[in-house]
Design an enzyme around this catalytic site. Structure first.
Site, mmCIF file in Angstrom:
data_model
loop_
_atom_site.group_PDB
_atom_site.id
_atom_site.type_symbol
_atom_site.label_atom_id
_atom_site.label_comp_id
_atom_site.label_asym_id
_atom_site.label_seq_id
_atom_site.Cartn_x
_atom_site.Cartn_y
_atom_site.Cartn_z
ATOM 1 N N GLY A 77 -17.299 9.798 2.697
ATOM 2 C CA GLY A 77 -16.686 8.547 2.236
ATOM 3 C C GLY A 77 -16.297 7.576 3.326
ATOM 4 N N ALA A 126 -17.749 11.162 -4.335
ATOM 5 C CA ALA A 126 -17.150 12.300 -3.627
ATOM 6 C C ALA A 126 -16.625 13.349 -4.601
ATOM 7 C CB ALA A 126 -16.014 11.801 -2.732
ATOM 8 N N HIS A 147 -5.844 7.464 12.345
ATOM 9 C CA HIS A 147 -5.423 6.060 12.245
ATOM 10 C C HIS A 147 -3.982 5.916 11.775
ATOM 11 C CE1 HIS A 147 -9.901 4.585 11.903
ATOM 12 N NE2 HIS A 147 -9.548 4.890 13.127
ATOM 13 N N CYS A 162 12.443 3.024 20.863
ATOM 14 C CA CYS A 162 12.713 4.375 21.390
ATOM 15 C C CYS A 162 11.502 5.290 21.278
ATOM 16 C CB CYS A 162 13.923 4.995 20.681
ATOM 17 S SG CYS A 162 13.619 5.406 18.949
ATOM 18 N N CYS A 218 9.022 3.421 16.085
ATOM 19 C CA CYS A 218 9.992 2.516 16.716
ATOM 20 C C CYS A 218 9.495 2.129 18.102
ATOM 21 C CB CYS A 218 11.364 3.172 16.812
ATOM 22 S SG CYS A 218 12.563 2.091 17.648
ATOM 23 N N ASN A 242 -7.943 8.016 6.930
ATOM 24 C CA ASN A 242 -7.091 7.463 5.880
ATOM 25 C C ASN A 242 -5.621 7.579 6.245
ATOM 26 O OD1 ASN A 242 -9.475 7.112 4.573
ATOM 27 N ND2 ASN A 242 -9.234 8.845 3.180
ATOM 28 N N ARG A 274 0.829 -1.213 0.000
ATOM 29 C CA ARG A 274 0.000 0.000 0.000
ATOM 30 C C ARG A 274 0.862 1.262 0.000
ATOM 31 N NH1 ARG A 274 -3.662 -0.744 4.779
ATOM 32 N NH2 ARG A 274 -4.523 1.222 4.094
HETATM 33 C C1 BJW Z 1 -17.447 6.388 -1.573
HETATM 34 C C2 BJW Z 1 -16.870 6.282 -2.826
HETATM 35 C C3 BJW Z 1 -16.813 7.447 -3.605
HETATM 36 C C4 BJW Z 1 -16.797 4.346 -1.877
HETATM 37 N N1 BJW Z 1 -17.315 8.579 -3.140
HETATM 38 N N2 BJW Z 1 -17.954 7.542 -1.141
HETATM 39 C C5 BJW Z 1 -17.878 -3.529 19.013
HETATM 40 C C6 BJW Z 1 -18.680 -2.385 19.015
HETATM 41 C C7 BJW Z 1 -18.124 -1.102 18.886
HETATM 42 C C8 BJW Z 1 -16.750 -0.944 18.758
HETATM 43 C C9 BJW Z 1 -15.967 -2.077 18.767
HETATM 44 C C10 BJW Z 1 -16.524 -3.341 18.901
HETATM 45 N N3 BJW Z 1 -15.512 -4.244 18.852
HETATM 46 C C11 BJW Z 1 -14.353 -3.580 18.702
HETATM 47 C C12 BJW Z 1 -14.611 -2.252 18.650
HETATM 48 C C13 BJW Z 1 -13.637 -1.156 18.464
HETATM 49 C C14 BJW Z 1 -13.023 -1.182 17.074
HETATM 50 C C15 BJW Z 1 -14.130 -1.205 16.041
HETATM 51 O O1 BJW Z 1 -14.737 -0.194 15.729
HETATM 52 N N4 BJW Z 1 -14.407 -2.370 15.461
HETATM 53 C C16 BJW Z 1 -15.491 -2.501 14.480
HETATM 54 C C17 BJW Z 1 -15.037 -3.447 13.381
HETATM 55 C C18 BJW Z 1 -16.742 -2.930 15.211
HETATM 56 N N5 BJW Z 1 -12.230 0.028 16.954
HETATM 57 C C19 BJW Z 1 -10.983 0.075 17.358
HETATM 58 O O2 BJW Z 1 -10.406 -0.906 17.786
HETATM 59 C C20 BJW Z 1 -10.308 1.424 17.325
HETATM 60 N N6 BJW Z 1 -9.771 1.711 18.584
HETATM 61 C C21 BJW Z 1 -10.549 1.865 19.664
HETATM 62 O O3 BJW Z 1 -11.764 1.760 19.620
HETATM 63 O O4 BJW Z 1 -9.846 2.189 20.804
HETATM 64 C C22 BJW Z 1 -10.584 2.319 22.037
HETATM 65 C C23 BJW Z 1 -11.195 3.669 22.246
HETATM 66 C C24 BJW Z 1 -12.059 3.851 23.275
HETATM 67 C C25 BJW Z 1 -12.651 5.083 23.493
HETATM 68 C C26 BJW Z 1 -12.353 6.170 22.690
HETATM 69 C C27 BJW Z 1 -11.472 5.997 21.676
HETATM 70 C C28 BJW Z 1 -10.904 4.751 21.455
HETATM 71 C C29 BJW Z 1 -9.172 1.436 16.329
HETATM 72 C C30 BJW Z 1 -9.670 1.325 14.930
HETATM 73 C C31 BJW Z 1 -8.514 1.199 13.946
HETATM 74 C C32 BJW Z 1 -9.022 1.059 12.519
HETATM 75 N N7 BJW Z 1 -7.966 0.739 11.688
HETATM 76 C C33 BJW Z 1 -8.225 0.570 10.251
HETATM 77 C C34 BJW Z 1 -6.986 -0.117 9.586
HETATM 78 C C35 BJW Z 1 -5.740 0.636 9.810
HETATM 79 C C36 BJW Z 1 -5.448 1.602 8.729
HETATM 80 C C37 BJW Z 1 -5.054 0.926 7.443
HETATM 81 O O5 BJW Z 1 -4.469 -0.153 7.434
HETATM 82 O O6 BJW Z 1 -5.345 1.530 6.412
HETATM 83 O O7 BJW Z 1 -8.548 1.808 9.637
HETATM 84 S S1 BJW Z 1 -9.609 -0.463 9.868
HETATM 85 C C38 BJW Z 1 -10.104 0.392 8.435
HETATM 86 O O8 BJW Z 1 -11.459 0.859 8.660
HETATM 87 C C39 BJW Z 1 -9.199 1.628 8.356
HETATM 88 C C40 BJW Z 1 -10.205 2.710 8.094
HETATM 89 O O9 BJW Z 1 -9.677 3.967 8.499
HETATM 90 C C41 BJW Z 1 -11.420 2.272 8.871
HETATM 91 C C42 BJW Z 1 -12.707 2.880 8.421
HETATM 92 O O10 BJW Z 1 -13.041 2.472 7.131
HETATM 93 P P1 BJW Z 1 -13.712 3.501 6.132
HETATM 94 O O11 BJW Z 1 -12.799 4.602 5.850
HETATM 95 O O12 BJW Z 1 -15.065 3.847 6.613
HETATM 96 O O13 BJW Z 1 -13.788 2.611 4.786
HETATM 97 P P2 BJW Z 1 -14.911 1.577 4.301
HETATM 98 O O14 BJW Z 1 -14.314 0.756 3.228
HETATM 99 O O15 BJW Z 1 -15.510 0.843 5.432
HETATM 100 O O16 BJW Z 1 -16.064 2.512 3.697
HETATM 101 C C43 BJW Z 1 -15.855 3.311 2.549
HETATM 102 C C44 BJW Z 1 -17.132 4.098 2.268
HETATM 103 O O17 BJW Z 1 -16.876 4.939 1.161
HETATM 104 C C45 BJW Z 1 -18.331 3.227 1.921
HETATM 105 O O18 BJW Z 1 -19.472 3.658 2.675
HETATM 106 C C46 BJW Z 1 -18.564 3.502 0.434
HETATM 107 O O19 BJW Z 1 -19.947 3.528 0.075
HETATM 108 C C47 BJW Z 1 -17.968 4.872 0.282
HETATM 109 N N8 BJW Z 1 -17.450 5.159 -1.072
HETATM 110 N N9 BJW Z 1 -16.510 4.982 -3.061
HETATM 111 C C48 BJW Z 1 -17.904 8.604 -1.947
HETATM 112 N N10 BJW Z 1 -16.287 7.434 -4.903
#
Ligand code: BJW
Length: 235
Positions: A176, A221, A109, A120, A117, A92, A59
């Site tokens: 998005g 978008a 994220h 450190c 690291c 993103n 990526r």
């Molecule tokens: C378009 C389009 C176009 C397409 N025009 N639109 C149970 C219940 C609730 C929460 C949890 C649970 N179990 C676990 C959790 C917590 C967990 C979580 O939410 N899990 C779920 C799966 C349920 N979250 C975490 O663990 C987070 N940390 C956390 O909660 O810490 C504790 C805390 C407590 C209190 C306060 C704060 C924190 C950490 C989450 C880390 C997410 N990491 C990722 C991967 C790393 C990055 C990477 O490798 O790239 O981040 S996961 C992945 O999903 C990535 C994204 O940032 C994230 C969101 O995805 P996104 O951006 O919404 O993409 P898509 O593909 O899902 O959607 C795209 C959209 O675009 C679609 O709707 C399309 O229609 C649209 N679209 N083309 C406009 N042209």
């Protein structure tokens, strides 16, 4: 223009889709047969660091082949012309907002082009492939670098700054994002709870939290975001 004093924009993978970066949960959401939930966790990294490095190396390399699209450009234009407070909170890990000219961008994220690291605790710009043998430029230790990415179960970055921005804004726009991943998926509810901001969703399809928004618009978008920016700047 004078209608709003503080704008917060939340962006997700959908804003970069038309630049050629696959979303996570669409039809193209699998990576070599893996769900993001299976590679973007600390447990996956312990179990199979080579696979996780490969996922992020692919990526990171792909970033060199893509460019910002009109949605990124429109947000940069809005920030430049708007005379109030303005923040993009992006989920993103790409750098397309910055490359389009946006200045005030918070990567909750993490970032593909950074390494963290564990030895450190320094974060460094990282443009090459990363392996288990990569050496930290700060402490020179080998094997302690990981991608500077927030994985499932880890705390997203700058939550205090995010809370402060959400509680003070009078326009919240989500672009998005599918509304599947917390805490970002809960931002609209937080903003609604404060009671003073208008909330708008711009997404290809209705997200999981669509009903929470005052207003939703559905489409690509690259079309919706420039139209929205013209409206705000046109007053
Ligand atoms: C378009 C389009 C176009 C397409 N025009 N639109 C149970 C219940 C609730 C929460 C949890 C649970 N179990 C676990 C959790 C917590 C967990 C979580 O939410 N899990 C779920 C799966 C349920 N979250 C975490 O663990 C987070 N940390 C956390 O909660 O810490 C504790 C805390 C407590 C209190 C306060 C704060 C924190 C950490 C989450 C880390 C997410 N990491 C990722 C991967 C790393 C990055 C990477 O490798 O790239 O981040 S996961 C992945 O999903 C990535 C994204 O940032 C994230 C969101 O995805 P996104 O951006 O919404 O993409 P898509 O593909 O899902 O959607 C795209 C959209 O675009 C679609 O709707 C399309 O229609 C649209 N679209 N083309 C406009 N042209």
């Amino acid at each position: 223009m004078a209608k709003y004093r503080s704008i917060v924009i939340l962006t997700g993978a959908g804003i970069s889709a038309e630049s050629g970066i696959p979303t996570f949960r669409g039809a193209d959401g699998l990576w070599e047969g893996h769900r993001v939930e299976d590679v973007a966790t600390p447990e996956a990294y312990v179990r199979d660091p080579e696979l996780v490095h490969h996922f992020y190396n692919m990526r990171r390399a792909a970033l060199g082949t893509v460019a910002p699209n009109p949605a990124h450009a429109a947000l940069a234009r809005l920030e430049q012309a708007f005379d109030g407070r303005f923040l993009i909170i992006t989920q993103n890990v790409d750098d397309l907002h910055e490359r389009a000219g946006s200045k005030n961008v918070l990567h909750m994220h993490g970032e593909l082009r950074k390494a963290w690291c564990l030895g450190c605790d320094n974060r460094t710009a990282w443009l090459e492939d990363m392996t288990e043998e990569s050496r930290c430029p700060h402490c020179s230790r080998e094997g302690r670098l990981r991608p500077d990415i927030v994985w499932f179960g880890e705390m997203p970055y700058e939550m205090d700054r995010i809370d402060e921005a959400l509680s003070g804004c009078d326009l919240f726009v989500s672009i998005g994002t599918s509304g599947n991943v917390y805490p970002a998926a809960g931002f609209v509810a937080m903003v609604r709870h404060m009671g003073r901001a208008h909330t708008l969703e711009l997404n290809l399809d209705p997200s999981e939290g669509s009903r929470m928004f005052h207003e939703t618009r559905h489409g690509p978008a690259s079309q919706l975001v420039p139209e929205f920016v013209d409206e705000v700047l046109g007053g």
